[in-house]
Write a protein that holds these residues in place. Structure first.
Motif, short mmCIF file in Angstrom:
data_model
loop_
_atom_site.label_atom_id
_atom_site.label_comp_id
_atom_site.label_asym_id
_atom_site.label_seq_id
_atom_site.Cartn_x
_atom_site.Cartn_y
_atom_site.Cartn_z
N VAL A 156 0.73 -1.63 -0.02
CA VAL A 156 0.12 -0.11 0.27
C VAL A 156 0.94 1.49 -0.16
N LEU A 157 2.29 1.29 0.59
CA LEU A 157 2.58 2.51 1.19
C LEU A 157 3.53 2.68 -0.51
N HIS A 158 3.53 1.63 -1.28
CA HIS A 158 3.93 2.11 -2.58
C HIS A 158 3.32 2.10 -3.66
N GLU A 159 2.02 1.84 -3.36
CA GLU A 159 0.84 2.30 -4.08
C GLU A 159 0.58 1.14 -4.99
N ALA A 160 1.26 0.51 -4.75
CA ALA A 160 1.37 -0.99 -5.81
C ALA A 160 -0.38 -1.92 -5.36
N LEU A 161 -0.38 -1.68 -4.00
CA LEU A 161 -1.78 -2.37 -3.74
C LEU A 161 -2.77 -0.70 -3.16
N PRO A 162 -3.93 -0.04 -3.60
CA PRO A 162 -5.18 1.02 -3.05
C PRO A 162 -5.45 0.90 -1.87
N THR A 163 -5.62 -0.87 -1.20
CA THR A 163 -6.48 -0.97 0.10
C THR A 163 -5.47 -1.97 0.65
N ASN A 164 -5.25 -1.73 1.95
CA ASN A 164 -4.38 -3.75 2.68
C ASN A 164 -5.42 -4.68 2.93
N PRO A 165 -5.48 -5.83 1.96
CA PRO A 165 -7.44 -6.79 2.18
C PRO A 165 -7.49 -7.57 3.26
N VAL A 166 -6.28 -7.67 4.41
CA VAL A 166 -6.49 -7.97 5.26
C VAL A 166 -7.48 -7.76 6.44
N ARG A 167 -7.14 -6.01 5.99
CA ARG A 167 -8.34 -5.08 7.24
C ARG A 167 -9.66 -5.44 6.83
N GLU A 168 -9.80 -6.55 6.23
CA GLU A 168 -11.54 -7.08 6.02
C GLU A 168 -11.77 -7.97 6.36
N LEU A 169 -10.53 -8.83 6.35
CA LEU A 169 -11.76 -10.40 7.21
C LEU A 169 -11.96 -10.44 8.61
N ASP A 170 -12.75 -11.79 8.90
CA ASP A 170 -13.02 -11.24 10.23
C ASP A 170 -11.58 -11.56 10.81
N ARG A 171 -12.18 -11.79 12.63
CA ARG A 171 -11.46 -11.74 13.50
C ARG A 171 -11.33 -13.32 13.61
N ILE A 172 -10.25 -13.72 13.39
CA ILE A 172 -10.04 -14.50 14.33
C ILE A 172 -10.15 -14.92 15.45
N GLU A 173 -10.95 -16.25 16.40
CA GLU A 173 -11.87 -16.15 17.29
C GLU A 173 -11.35 -17.64 17.64
N GLN A 174 -11.60 -17.83 18.75
CA GLN A 174 -11.32 -19.40 19.51
C GLN A 174 -12.54 -20.03 18.70
N PRO A 175 -12.18 -21.49 18.18
CA PRO A 175 -13.30 -22.19 17.45
C PRO A 175 -14.49 -22.57 18.69
N ARG A 176 -15.37 -22.65 18.57
CA ARG A 176 -16.39 -22.92 18.86
C ARG A 176 -16.51 -24.85 19.91
N GLY A 177 -16.85 -24.56 20.83
CA GLY A 177 -16.97 -25.59 21.32
C GLY A 177 -15.17 -25.84 22.10
N GLN A 178 -14.11 -25.16 21.89
CA GLN A 178 -12.94 -25.57 22.92
C GLN A 178 -12.87 -23.85 23.69
N ALA A 179 -12.54 -24.63 24.91
CA ALA A 179 -12.83 -23.78 25.43
C ALA A 179 -10.95 -23.18 26.15
N LYS A 180 -10.81 -22.06 25.40
CA LYS A 180 -9.47 -21.08 25.75
C LYS A 180 -8.97 -21.51 27.06
N LYS A 181 -8.02 -21.95 27.31
CA LYS A 181 -6.83 -22.30 28.47
C LYS A 181 -6.88 -21.38 29.59
N LYS A 182 -7.36 -21.62 30.27
CA LYS A 182 -7.40 -20.82 31.19
C LYS A 182 -6.26 -20.55 31.50
N PRO A 183 -5.12 -19.50 32.35
CA PRO A 183 -4.03 -19.24 32.95
C PRO A 183 -4.27 -19.48 34.33
N ARG A 184 -3.05 -19.91 34.89
CA ARG A 184 -2.83 -20.66 35.83
C ARG A 184 -1.04 -20.89 37.08
N GLY A 185 -1.70 -19.54 38.17
CA GLY A 185 -0.20 -19.40 38.96
C GLY A 185 -0.14 -20.99 39.63
#
Length: 407
Positions: A156-185
């Motif tokens: 984009v900065l070199h004007e080879a692309l009009p916009t950054n296509p990554v900005r149009e992608l969905d956020r990367i979420e934790q898969p459904r049904g897969q529990a996020k690992k809880k921090p443990r001290g």
């Protein structure tokens, strides 16, 4: 109605004509990056040769236009990646450059490197990131997405692309049904069991040998230091003798002026491919901080600093092959810890567990604001969901409820 201008850096329709016997001329209009449309032409012994020569002139003009830009829509993703890594090398720490180069070489370039920048569409990038799901955790996929975004932002900065296509992608979420690992001290009982194991001498020969290995690696002292400061393992190993101030800094307390012993965190040690173990100044301003020392940590360091040594030496030194005093490798600490943790029933523990334990103790202290806790942890914000351990048995709750409801 006036004809619309050509887009910057692009040619118009190419025409060819035989000017004389055996001499063909190819012509087109080309709008330079200064906005001026100019006529280009090239000749050759055939129609194909003339058009080929003109195409080469157009490509050369596209590369040489736009204030030194070296990327065009026809440039490969790998060409932009090379420029991106050079920028990272100039602006970021060696460890960051090494990590990005590793992910590019191992995962990103094999899949995207040969694509032209104009072919890096939202659909292709989304398919690439989706295919990484079975191989990588969400946190790693977010890092890979950030790298791809950085590469295309160079386009984009070199004007080879009009916009950054990554900005149009969905956020990367934790898969459904897969529990996020809880921090443990470490709980109170686990902390006590760990420290007791370090301090006692077993009657079992195998366990006694492991205890000697842990003491030779100064693991008991390093654990206590880390629990008392909440440092990342690389930060703890980067602390020098001169960074410790046991005389303390003056502060104003309820009982009057007092002096608090502190340690200044001004670096980190990490392995960098091609350079070995490197000490750098930290990745962010938040990483540079001063931490007050609890009494048990100050006593530990007072005993350690009473031993002969130079101020510039690491607090937890190692000896190089040539006899020089140098920094310990974080990987060696992790290896030693893996060899002994099963004996204490803490097979899941890593050096980062000590940092989470510190964060959990801070979180339970209501007199400290989240801003204060973030400063102590060396973070921009206090990341409770990442560091604070949950699930301990709070037996005192039963006493409080009984006092409130008992008739």
């Amino acid at each position: 109605m006036a004809r619309p201008p050509l887009p910057l850096g692009t040619p118009g329709a190419i025409t060819t004509k035989e000017e004389s016997a055996g001499v063909w001329v190819a012509r087109c209009r080309f709008r330079d990056h200064d906005g001026v449309t100019r006529r280009l032409w090239k000749q050759g012994p055939s129609k194909t040769a003339a058009r080929g020569a003109l195409h080469q002139t157009i490509q050369d003009r596209q590369r040489g236009s736009g204030g030194g830009s070296t990327l065009t829509p026809a440039s490969r993703f790998k060409d932009a990646a090379e420029l991106y890594l050079a920028k990272v090398d100039r602006k970021r720490e060696d460890s960051t450059h090494a990590l990005y180069a590793y992910h590019l070489g191992r995962t990103v370039l094999p899949a995207l490197g040969a694509l032209h920048l104009r072919e890096c569409t939202v659909a292709r990038l989304d398919a690439f990131l989706e295919a990484l799901g079975p191989r990588y955790a969400p946190s790693t996929r977010r890092t890979l997405r950030s790298i791809v975004s950085g590469v295309l932002q160079v386009g984009v900065l070199h004007e080879a692309l009009p916009t950054n296509p990554v900005r149009e992608l969905d956020r990367i979420e934790q898969p459904r049904g897969q529990a996020k690992k809880k921090p443990r001290g470490l709980t109170i009982d686990e902390r006590q069991a760990l420290l007791d194991w370090f301090d006692q001498t077993s009657d079992d020969d195998r366990v006694r040998r492991l205890q000697r290995v842990a003491r030779a690696a100064e693991l008991p002292e390093l654990v206590r230091f880390s629990l008392g400061t909440g440092l990342r393992i690389g930060e703890a190993l980067a602390v020098r003798r001169l960074d410790v101030n046991l005389d303390g800094v003056p502060v104003r307390a309820q009982d009057g002026p007092m002096r608090v012993p502190v340690v200044t965190i001004a670096g980190n040690v990490t392995w960098v491919k091609g350079k070995g173990l490197v000490r750098h100044d930290g990745k962010s301003e938040a990483a540079l901080r001063v931490i007050p020392l609890p009494q048990f940590t100050a006593d530990l360091l007072r005993e350690r600093l009473a031993q002969p040594g130079e101020d510039r030496w690491p607090l937890f030194p190692a000896a190089a092959r040539d006899g020089r005093i140098t920094y310990r490798w974080p990987s060696n600490v992790r290896r030693t810890l893996r060899s002994v943790r099963e004996e204490v029933g803490l097979g899941w523990m890593t050096p980062h567990t000590w940092r989470r334990t510190y964060a959990t103790i801070l979180d339970d202290e209501m007199t400290l604001t989240d801003r204060m806790k973030a400063d102590l942890m060396g973070q921009a914000d206090f990341l409770k969901n990442t560091y604070v351990s949950r699930g301990e048995l709070h037996a005192g709750a039963a006493v409080l409820i009984d006092a409130a409801l008992a008739g």
